[in-house]
Scaffold this motif. Structure first.
Motif, PDB file in Angstrom:
ATOM      1  N   TRP A  89      -6.981 -18.257   1.832  1.00  0.00           N
ATOM      2  CA  TRP A  89      -7.681 -17.316   2.701  1.00  0.00           C
ATOM      3  C   TRP A  89      -6.723 -16.266   3.254  1.00  0.00           C
ATOM      4  N   TRP A  90      -5.481 -16.669   3.528  1.00  0.00           N
ATOM      5  CA  TRP A  90      -4.485 -15.692   3.959  1.00  0.00           C
ATOM      6  C   TRP A  90      -4.299 -14.618   2.905  1.00  0.00           C
ATOM      7  N   LEU A  91      -4.146 -15.050   1.654  1.00  0.00           N
ATOM      8  CA  LEU A  91      -3.909 -14.092   0.575  1.00  0.00           C
ATOM      9  C   LEU A  91      -5.093 -13.150   0.386  1.00  0.00           C
ATOM     10  N   PHE A  92      -6.291 -13.726   0.264  1.00  0.00           N
ATOM     11  CA  PHE A  92      -7.480 -12.908   0.035  1.00  0.00           C
ATOM     12  C   PHE A  92      -7.768 -12.010   1.232  1.00  0.00           C
ATOM     13  N   GLY A  93      -7.529 -12.551   2.442  1.00  0.00           N
ATOM     14  CA  GLY A  93      -7.759 -11.752   3.641  1.00  0.00           C
ATOM     15  C   GLY A  93      -6.818 -10.561   3.714  1.00  0.00           C
ATOM     16  N   LEU A  94      -5.535 -10.787   3.426  1.00  0.00           N
ATOM     17  CA  LEU A  94      -4.563  -9.699   3.449  1.00  0.00           C
ATOM     18  C   LEU A  94      -4.853  -8.669   2.363  1.00  0.00           C
ATOM     19  N   LEU A  95      -5.257  -9.150   1.178  1.00  0.00           N
ATOM     20  CA  LEU A  95      -5.569  -8.224   0.095  1.00  0.00           C
ATOM     21  C   LEU A  95      -6.771  -7.356   0.453  1.00  0.00           C
ATOM     22  N   ALA A  96      -7.820  -7.970   1.016  1.00  0.00           N
ATOM     23  CA  ALA A  96      -9.010  -7.213   1.415  1.00  0.00           C
ATOM     24  C   ALA A  96      -8.680  -6.217   2.525  1.00  0.00           C
ATOM     25  N   LEU A  97      -7.859  -6.645   3.495  1.00  0.00           N
ATOM     26  CA  LEU A  97      -7.489  -5.762   4.596  1.00  0.00           C
ATOM     27  C   LEU A  97      -6.708  -4.554   4.087  1.00  0.00           C
ATOM     28  N   ASN A  98      -5.775  -4.790   3.179  1.00  0.00           N
ATOM     29  CA  ASN A  98      -4.995  -3.677   2.637  1.00  0.00           C
ATOM     30  C   ASN A  98      -5.841  -2.781   1.752  1.00  0.00           C
ATOM     31  N   GLY A  99      -6.796  -3.387   1.017  1.00  0.00           N
ATOM     32  CA  GLY A  99      -7.700  -2.573   0.215  1.00  0.00           C
ATOM     33  C   GLY A  99      -8.533  -1.645   1.082  1.00  0.00           C
ATOM     34  N   ALA A 100      -9.041  -2.178   2.209  1.00  0.00           N
ATOM     35  CA  ALA A 100      -9.836  -1.356   3.125  1.00  0.00           C
ATOM     36  C   ALA A 100      -8.973  -0.262   3.760  1.00  0.00           C
ATOM     37  N   TRP A 101      -7.741  -0.614   4.120  1.00  0.00           N
ATOM     38  CA  TRP A 101      -6.856   0.365   4.742  1.00  0.00           C
ATOM     39  C   TRP A 101      -6.499   1.478   3.763  1.00  0.00           C
ATOM     40  N   ALA A 102      -6.174   1.112   2.516  1.00  0.00           N
ATOM     41  CA  ALA A 102      -5.831   2.124   1.516  1.00  0.00           C
ATOM     42  C   ALA A 102      -7.012   3.060   1.261  1.00  0.00           C
ATOM     43  N   THR A 103      -8.225   2.497   1.216  1.00  0.00           N
ATOM     44  CA  THR A 103      -9.429   3.317   1.013  1.00  0.00           C
ATOM     45  C   THR A 103      -9.639   4.263   2.185  1.00  0.00           C
ATOM     46  N   ASP A 104      -9.430   3.740   3.405  1.00  0.00           N
ATOM     47  CA  ASP A 104      -9.623   4.546   4.615  1.00  0.00           C
ATOM     48  C   ASP A 104      -8.642   5.716   4.651  1.00  0.00           C
ATOM     49  N   VAL A 105      -7.369   5.429   4.362  1.00  0.00           N
ATOM     50  CA  VAL A 105      -6.357   6.482   4.352  1.00  0.00           C
ATOM     51  C   VAL A 105      -6.671   7.515   3.270  1.00  0.00           C
ATOM     52  N   LEU A 157      -8.342   4.677  -7.929  1.00  0.00           N
ATOM     53  CA  LEU A 157      -8.026   3.545  -8.796  1.00  0.00           C
ATOM     54  C   LEU A 157      -6.520   3.344  -8.914  1.00  0.00           C
ATOM     55  N   GLY A 158      -5.762   4.437  -8.868  1.00  0.00           N
ATOM     56  CA  GLY A 158      -4.307   4.324  -8.877  1.00  0.00           C
ATOM     57  C   GLY A 158      -3.794   3.600  -7.647  1.00  0.00           C
ATOM     58  N   LEU A 159      -4.405   3.886  -6.487  1.00  0.00           N
ATOM     59  CA  LEU A 159      -4.007   3.189  -5.257  1.00  0.00           C
ATOM     60  C   LEU A 159      -4.335   1.701  -5.341  1.00  0.00           C
ATOM     61  N   VAL A 218       9.389   0.060 -10.280  1.00  0.00           N
ATOM     62  CA  VAL A 218      10.255   1.096  -9.717  1.00  0.00           C
ATOM     63  C   VAL A 218       9.837   2.479 -10.202  1.00  0.00           C
ATOM     64  N   LEU A 219       9.578   2.614 -11.505  1.00  0.00           N
ATOM     65  CA  LEU A 219       9.174   3.913 -12.049  1.00  0.00           C
ATOM     66  C   LEU A 219       7.835   4.367 -11.470  1.00  0.00           C
ATOM     67  N   ALA A 220       6.882   3.448 -11.347  1.00  0.00           N
ATOM     68  CA  ALA A 220       5.574   3.801 -10.784  1.00  0.00           C
ATOM     69  C   ALA A 220       5.709   4.217  -9.328  1.00  0.00           C
ATOM     70  N   PHE A 221       6.597   3.543  -8.603  1.00  0.00           N
ATOM     71  CA  PHE A 221       6.774   3.883  -7.187  1.00  0.00           C
ATOM     72  C   PHE A 221       7.351   5.284  -7.030  1.00  0.00           C
ATOM     73  N   PHE A 222       8.343   5.637  -7.837  1.00  0.00           N
ATOM     74  CA  PHE A 222       8.921   6.981  -7.746  1.00  0.00           C
ATOM     75  C   PHE A 222       7.899   8.052  -8.141  1.00  0.00           C
ATOM     76  N   HIS A 223       7.042   7.715  -9.081  1.00  0.00           N
ATOM     77  CA  HIS A 223       5.949   8.636  -9.427  1.00  0.00           C
ATOM     78  C   HIS A 223       5.035   8.844  -8.224  1.00  0.00           C
ATOM     79  N   GLN A 224       4.716   7.749  -7.542  1.00  0.00           N
ATOM     80  CA  GLN A 224       3.832   7.832  -6.383  1.00  0.00           C
ATOM     81  C   GLN A 224       4.494   8.607  -5.243  1.00  0.00           C
ATOM     82  N   VAL A 225       5.803   8.398  -5.068  1.00  0.00           N
ATOM     83  CA  VAL A 225       6.538   9.084  -4.003  1.00  0.00           C
ATOM     84  C   VAL A 225       6.574  10.586  -4.228  1.00  0.00           C
ATOM     85  N   SER A 226       6.774  10.990  -5.482  1.00  0.00           N
ATOM     86  CA  SER A 226       7.024  12.406  -5.749  1.00  0.00           C
ATOM     87  C   SER A 226       5.764  13.259  -5.784  1.00  0.00           C
ATOM     88  N   ILE A 227       4.668  12.722  -6.353  1.00  0.00           N
ATOM     89  CA  ILE A 227       3.474  13.571  -6.491  1.00  0.00           C
ATOM     90  C   ILE A 227       2.209  12.945  -5.932  1.00  0.00           C
TER      91      ILE A 227
END
Length: 444
Positions: free
Chosen positions: A5-21, A45-47, A165-174
């Motif tokens: 429940w901790w895992l699923f709860g944290l995943l759902a919370l972060n999913g909602a936060w990412a969508t909100d942002v 979908l990338g997020l 690492v490569l995906a993160f730098f892509h996300q950081v730059s653009i």
């Protein structure tokens, strides 16, 4: 609260936060323009793919609190499941973004893909990351995995870190979340940073500290049969090592040719604070050579791992079921339960094809006599039919252990045997909370 429940709860919370942002940051602005909706969906979908990638990092970190409660089997299953979600989400992200820009520019999709990869910011890094993830996904499919040696599979799989690492730098730059929102930028940096820190601490820092402290070395190698050997490992302050019967380590023997290889082997004896013991069957090049490892060889161990321990026990009476060399953690558990003077009753079923394959039967017999446990050694091919039906079928198990429903049951063996036994126990009415299984395919 259960770890799941901790895992699923944290995943759902972060999913909602990412969508909100994403929404507050204008992720769907301009959706009525050509390609606008496709671009918005692609970014979202990338997020989600990035979130799934962070979940992958958390699972592979093998956090002690989480792993000791869920077990490596469960974490591995979730890692595999979430890994394919990462791949599908990332591919969907690529497809929607490409189609969106193609609609916006009025160009063919393949031409647009080439333009994006070779002219737009760090998109080339992202393309390399996608190719790596596809390679990891293909080699993780069961059909491909069965045809690959563990060492080759692990070599390919570890490149997933490069993809992160490569995906993160892509996300950081653009990525719009990074370039347009300080709050979102802080959120993603914190999320990735915490996941990577967990890996550095639990997969690198803790093993290094423990190995420097305990200085493990091979003490002796004992031949159990023509293809099975027991290896005794000694060191310093082993009474401080938090290992329990039923757990396993990733072992790395520091010989000239094999120091890069790490293999998971269960402890085949209860840790006594002086020695660690593993019993290894020659199933391939990676394990056959261990029969000839020399005393004095330095050993690096990562772990202990596994929730297949006495901590899972809920009742006084226990049934232990072992198959083949999957007997190693069962033998260790029997020793632990044998030292338990609470008046518990233990029954052991040891399944092997032939008498020669029952490599630890004599030790099991001696332990059973010492603690008053009942040992049943069941020999014969997997297709064998006895007077009570198929070997390890429900009627056969019930004939050996009539009160099986009043016991905690520990099962360890090859996947086919484990599945057959757990199915039989379910038919006999053993509650799932009393059934504890470990698949020898990974842990033993």
């Amino acid at each position: 609260m259960k770890p799941t429940w901790w895992l699923f709860g944290l995943l759902a919370l972060n999913g909602a936060w990412a969508t909100d942002v994403f929404v507050l940051g204008g992720g769907f602005s301009g959706f009525d323009a050509p390609g606008g909706l496709l671009l918005g969906l692609g970014r979202l979908l990338g997020l989600y793919g990035a979130l799934a990638l962070v979940l992958q990092l958390v699972l592979v970190a093998r956090l002690p609190w989480l792993e000791s409660r869920l077990g490596m089997d469960q974490l591995t299953a979730w890692h595999r499941w979430s890994g394919f979600w990462v791949l599908w989400l990332v591919l969907a992200h690529v497809v929607f973004i490409t189609l969106g820009y193609a609609a916006q520019d009025g160009t063919p999709a393949l031409n647009e893909l080439g333009t994006l990869v070779f002219t737009m910011g760090d998109t080339l890094k992202a393309a390399i990351a996608v190719v790596v993830l596809i390679g990891v996904g293909i080699t993780s499919a069961r059909a491909a995995r069965r045809r690959m040696r563990y060492e080759k599979w692990h070599f390919v799989h570890v490149h997933a870190y490069m993809a992160v690492v490569l995906a993160f730098f892509h996300q950081v730059s653009i990525g719009r979340d990074f370039t347009g929102s300080p709050v979102a930028r802080a959120y993603w940096w914190t999320l990735y940073g915490a996941a990577l820190a967990a890996i550095l601490v639990t997969r690198i820092g803790l093993p290094v500290i423990r190995n420097l402290r305990h200085r493990l070395r091979v003490v002796a190698v004992v031949e159990e049969s023509p293809d099975v050997a027991t290896i005794w490992i000694g060191g310093r302050h082993l009474d401080k090592l938090p290992a329990r019967a039923g757990q396993f380590f990733l072992w790395r023997f520091l010989t000239r040719r094999r120091w890069m290889e790490a293999h998971p082997y269960s402890l085949s004896a209860m840790p006594d604070g002086k020695y660690l013991r593993i019993t290894v069957k020659a199933l391939g090049d990676g394990s056959a050579w261990l029969r000839n490892v020399q005393p004095g060889t330095r050993v690096l161990a990562e772990g202990p791992y596994g929730a297949f321990t006495g901590r899972k026990r809920t009742l006084r009476h226990v049934l232990l079921v072992a198959g083949g060399v999957g007997v190693t953690p069962i033998r260790a558990l029997l020793e632990e339960f044998a030292r338990d003077r609470s008046g518990s009753d233990t029954v052991v079923i040891y399944r092997a094809s032939t008498k020669e394959d029952a490599v630890l039967a004599e030790e099991m017999s001696q332990l059973a006599q010492w603690c008053g446990a009942r040992l049943h050694v069941v020999l014969g091919p997997s297709s064998a039919i006895g007077r009570h039906g198929p070997m390890m079928g429900p009627r056969h198990i019930a004939s050996l252990v009539p009160d099986v429903r009043r016991r905690d049951v520990y099962v360890c063996g090859p996947p086919g045997m484990t599945d057959a036994v757990t199915s039989a126990l379910s038919q006999l009415g053993v509650p799932a909370t009393q059934l504890h299984a470990e698949r020898f395919a990974f842990a033993a």
